[in-house]
Design an enzyme around this catalytic site. Structure first.
Site, PDB file in Angstrom:
ATOM      1  N   TRP A 147       1.141  -1.229  -0.073  1.00 26.24           N
ATOM      2  CA  TRP A 147      -0.122  -0.152  -0.069  1.00 26.24           C
ATOM      3  C   TRP A 147       1.023   1.230  -0.210  1.00 26.24           C
ATOM      4  O   TRP A 147       0.627   2.308  -0.541  1.00 26.24           O
ATOM      5  CB  TRP A 147      -0.911   0.021   1.313  1.00 26.24           C
ATOM      6  CG  TRP A 147      -2.173  -0.808   1.015  1.00 26.24           C
ATOM      7  CD1 TRP A 147      -2.238  -1.955   0.188  1.00 26.24           C
ATOM      8  CD2 TRP A 147      -3.376  -0.667   1.500  1.00 26.24           C
ATOM      9  NE1 TRP A 147      -3.546  -2.607   0.344  1.00 26.24           N
ATOM     10  CE2 TRP A 147      -4.354  -1.860   0.912  1.00 26.24           C
ATOM     11  CE3 TRP A 147      -3.999   0.189   2.497  1.00 26.24           C
ATOM     12  CZ2 TRP A 147      -5.502  -1.910   1.614  1.00 26.24           C
ATOM     13  CZ3 TRP A 147      -5.228   0.059   2.938  1.00 26.24           C
ATOM     14  CH2 TRP A 147      -6.048  -0.948   2.400  1.00 26.24           C
ATOM     15  N   ASP A 188       3.461  -0.914  17.452  1.00 21.88           N
ATOM     16  CA  ASP A 188       1.998  -1.069  17.775  1.00 21.88           C
ATOM     17  C   ASP A 188       1.221   0.439  17.801  1.00 21.88           C
ATOM     18  O   ASP A 188       1.622   1.151  18.421  1.00 21.88           O
ATOM     19  CB  ASP A 188       1.863  -1.762  19.117  1.00 21.88           C
ATOM     20  CG  ASP A 188       0.577  -2.511  19.116  1.00 21.88           C
ATOM     21  OD1 ASP A 188      -0.471  -1.900  18.691  1.00 21.88           O
ATOM     22  OD2 ASP A 188       0.465  -3.374  20.070  1.00 21.88           O
ATOM     23  N   ASP A 202      -4.957  -1.313   6.895  1.00 19.35           N
ATOM     24  CA  ASP A 202      -5.036  -2.805   6.126  1.00 19.35           C
ATOM     25  C   ASP A 202      -4.983  -3.753   7.030  1.00 19.35           C
ATOM     26  O   ASP A 202      -4.678  -5.008   6.987  1.00 19.35           O
ATOM     27  CB  ASP A 202      -4.296  -3.102   4.999  1.00 19.35           C
ATOM     28  CG  ASP A 202      -4.570  -4.303   4.014  1.00 19.35           C
ATOM     29  OD1 ASP A 202      -5.692  -4.762   4.122  1.00 19.35           O
ATOM     30  OD2 ASP A 202      -3.766  -4.711   3.398  1.00 19.35           O
ATOM     31  N   LYS A 250      -9.629  -1.836   6.610  1.00 21.51           N
ATOM     32  CA  LYS A 250     -10.279  -3.247   6.306  1.00 21.51           C
ATOM     33  C   LYS A 250     -11.199  -3.399   7.463  1.00 21.51           C
ATOM     34  O   LYS A 250     -11.118  -2.865   8.754  1.00 21.51           O
ATOM     35  CB  LYS A 250      -8.877  -4.100   6.734  1.00 21.51           C
ATOM     36  CG  LYS A 250      -9.579  -5.640   6.580  1.00 21.51           C
ATOM     37  CD  LYS A 250      -8.434  -6.713   6.660  1.00 21.51           C
ATOM     38  CE  LYS A 250      -7.222  -6.599   6.415  1.00 21.51           C
ATOM     39  NZ  LYS A 250      -6.797  -7.331   4.923  1.00 21.51           N
TER      40      LYS A 250
END
Ligand SMILES: C[S@@+](CC[C@H](N)C(=O)[O-])C[C@H]1O[C@@H](n2cnc3c(N)ncnc32)[C@H](O)[C@@H]1O
Length: 260
Positions: free
Chosen positions: A95, A132, A156, A196
């Site tokens: 991406w 993270d 995503d 997503k």
């Protein structure tokens, strides 16, 4: 003479189209398959037969997922030269490649920032973090790197799947929630959010928040997203920032669940 091989006259063919039967007439699996579990043989066969895997490889794209983003951008014209884009869960970098190309990264004022738990190979002109996204310190670094505001936030991200459908749905929805929270705090007016989303029910409250903050919200399933997969993407366009952070904190988020 009758064929006793059990594969019929033509013989069983491998993914390459060649017969599994060797010169002695015995059959054996292709080398790549040997010693693998049935589930991983199935995965490998699918990969070898997948035209999108072949296309991504032949074009030097780092992931098959890159084609999904291209297809969604071809349809909705999300990217414009000069945009500032954040990509959450960016490894291995497919991406990022598409975003870099379609914003003309390096040729004007475009900016691109990515973050992933895994290390991602560099992209010229992009800032990439390993960490993270649920860690507020990492998010602050991403926010600073993009210069405080973005025109588009992509996610995503998917949690490692357990095979248990509702657990996977909840875990991926928690990532969607973290991505949306970030987007609401960083997007410019008219910005977009593409993420997503495993459909399954728990995402409903997040969709409500999107409806309040964006002009249009829709689900998109690009051709490269496997039809048998529960994966789809949610695309929110035209951020108008009503409520912004206050919105999500009013609805607030505790332990991955939005409580209204
Ligand atoms: C499907 S891959 C992304 C593929 C990418 N769009 C591409 O085209 O190369 C999903 C990524 O989300 C990342 N991810 C999952 N949870 C994350 C988290 N909490 N913080 C950062 N990245 C995360 C995973 O490490 C994985 O690399």
């Amino acid at each position: 003479m009758a064929d006793r091989s059990g594969y019929g006259k033509a013989g069983k063919k491998g993914p390459s189209g060649r017969s599994y039967r060797n010169a002695t007439g015995l059959t054996r699996q292709p080398k790549k398959m040997r010693g693998r579990k049935v589930s991983s043989q199935r995965w490998l066969t699918r990969q070898l037969n997948d035209p999108f895997v072949a296309e991504a490889k032949s074009r030097g794209l780092r992931s098959r997922a890159a084609l999904k983003l291209e297809q969604m951008d071809d349809r909705f014209q999300l990217f414009k030269p000069g945009m500032a884009i954040v990509d959450l869960g960016c490894a291995p970098g497919g991406w990022l490649q598409v975003s870099s190309l379609r914003t003309n990264l390096g040729k004007g004022k475009a900016r691109l920032v990515g973050i992933d738990l895994l290390e991602t190979d560099g992209i010229v002109g992009a800032d990439i973090f390993t960490g993270d996204i649920t860690d507020p310190e990492m998010l602050e670094k991403v926010r600073t790197a993009i210069g405080g505001a973005a025109d588009g936030v992509l996610s995503d991200m998917a949690a490692d799947t357990t095979g248990h459908r509702s657990t996977d749905h909840l875990r991926t929805t928690a990532l969607l929630e973290a991505a949306l929270d970030f987007a609401l705090n960083v997007l410019n007016q008219n910005g977009f959010f593409l993420a997503k989303c495993f459909r399954g029910g728990a995402e409903k409250l997040l969709l409500d928040i999107m409806h309040r903050n964006f002009k249009t919200v829709r689900h998109v399933k690009p051709a490269a997203s496997r039809s048998e997969s529960v994966e789809s993407y949610v695309l929110a366009i035209g951020f108008h920032g009503i409520g912004r952070a206050e919105d999500i904190s009013a609805d607030v988020v505790a332990g991955g669940t939005v409580i209204v």
